[in-house]
Design a protein around this motif. Sequence first.
Motif, PDB file in Angstrom:
ATOM      1  N   CYS A   1      34.878  -3.737  35.566  1.00  0.00           N
ATOM      2  CA  CYS A   1      35.524  -4.968  35.085  1.00  0.00           C
ATOM      3  C   CYS A   1      35.046  -5.294  33.672  1.00  0.00           C
ATOM      4  O   CYS A   1      35.836  -5.700  32.810  1.00  0.00           O
ATOM      5  N   ASN A   2      33.743  -5.111  33.440  1.00  0.00           N
ATOM      6  CA  ASN A   2      33.194  -5.360  32.096  1.00  0.00           C
ATOM      7  C   ASN A   2      33.777  -4.395  31.074  1.00  0.00           C
ATOM      8  O   ASN A   2      34.151  -4.793  29.968  1.00  0.00           O
TER       9      ASN A   2
ATOM     10  N   MET B   1      29.508 -12.369  29.161  1.00  0.00           N
ATOM     11  CA  MET B   1      30.808 -11.791  28.860  1.00  0.00           C
ATOM     12  C   MET B   1      31.668 -12.753  28.045  1.00  0.00           C
ATOM     13  O   MET B   1      32.361 -12.345  27.112  1.00  0.00           O
ATOM     14  N   LEU B   2      31.610 -14.020  28.378  1.00  0.00           N
ATOM     15  CA  LEU B   2      32.394 -15.024  27.650  1.00  0.00           C
ATOM     16  C   LEU B   2      31.937 -15.122  26.199  1.00  0.00           C
ATOM     17  O   LEU B   2      32.759 -15.098  25.270  1.00  0.00           O
TER      18      LEU B   2
ATOM     19  N   LEU C   1      27.263  -3.323  20.802  1.00  0.00           N
ATOM     20  CA  LEU C   1      26.359  -4.175  21.578  1.00  0.00           C
ATOM     21  C   LEU C   1      27.021  -4.649  22.862  1.00  0.00           C
ATOM     22  O   LEU C   1      26.373  -4.728  23.913  1.00  0.00           O
ATOM     23  N   GLU C   2      28.322  -4.949  22.805  1.00  0.00           N
ATOM     24  CA  GLU C   2      29.046  -5.413  23.981  1.00  0.00           C
ATOM     25  C   GLU C   2      29.138  -4.333  25.054  1.00  0.00           C
ATOM     26  O   GLU C   2      29.091  -4.634  26.244  1.00  0.00           O
ATOM     27  N   PHE C   3      29.280  -3.076  24.636  1.00  0.00           N
ATOM     28  CA  PHE C   3      29.276  -1.989  25.617  1.00  0.00           C
ATOM     29  C   PHE C   3      27.923  -1.907  26.322  1.00  0.00           C
ATOM     30  O   PHE C   3      27.845  -1.666  27.532  1.00  0.00           O
TER      31      PHE C   3
ATOM     32  N   ALA D   1      27.733  -4.813  28.691  1.00  0.00           N
ATOM     33  CA  ALA D   1      28.578  -4.564  29.865  1.00  0.00           C
ATOM     34  C   ALA D   1      27.809  -3.788  30.931  1.00  0.00           C
ATOM     35  O   ALA D   1      27.888  -4.101  32.131  1.00  0.00           O
ATOM     36  N   PHE D   2      27.049  -2.786  30.505  1.00  0.00           N
ATOM     37  CA  PHE D   2      26.240  -2.017  31.453  1.00  0.00           C
ATOM     38  C   PHE D   2      25.045  -2.826  31.947  1.00  0.00           C
ATOM     39  O   PHE D   2      24.753  -2.862  33.142  1.00  0.00           O
TER      40      PHE D   2
END
Length: 245
Positions: free
Chosen positions: A100-101, A182-183, A217-219, A222-223
């Motif tokens: 989902c992330n 996530m937001l 950084l977001e990847f 996400a993990f």
Amino acid sequence: MASEHSPLAQFEIKRLVEWNVGGLDVSFTNASLFMVIAIAAITLFLTWSMRGRALVPGRMQSMAEISYEFIANMVKDNVGSEGRKYFPFIFTLFMFVLFCNLLGMIPYTFTVTSQIIVTFALAALVFVGVTLIGIFKHGFKFLTFFVPSGVPAVLLVILVPIEVISYFVRPISLSVRLFANMLAGHTLLKVFGGFVVSLGIFLGWLPLGFIVVLTGLEFLVAFLQAYVFAILSCLYLNDALHLHH
């Protein structure tokens, strides 16, 4: 309703198929769609990667095996041998949150885990599940979890309510941690994307550079958030099984 150009517009729930049952809105939304896509992607990934079961694994099979071993070791290290039968649940939880992330990182998709109702539902499922496991395993002895050992009786009047409150706050902290990360990350990417457009081709390179760095950084986030969600679930399960305080 958020403006189309607002950084928050990407988090808006939209009805794709309106459906009302007994006055209850059970419409199929964009959030529902991407949860189905996440489940389908996980199923396809695991089925496709393990179809050959080669002695020398290829890239896909290696990724599936690494995922399996990673969660299996997490459960073993944090729950012990008793946690082995709960491995399928933890593995499913980790993969669902992770996919989902990651799906939310694709442009023009929807980030399911940016919705507090989704993350709270997952956290509540973990909370209720481990609580029932603890009650079924220990009976009334489960209540001793809220009584710190080696503490003078006079302090229990203060400490026991604190322990009870901290226990019931678990699903809130677990859900808010995932939702907020996530937001915030996706909002920041949208803001810098707006800067690129508004500053034009000459001055937009700086915010574009920030977007590239933030995307990487977001990847990672996400993990990490999937990992944190899974490992905290393991720790809560360990508490329920062993009444560790």
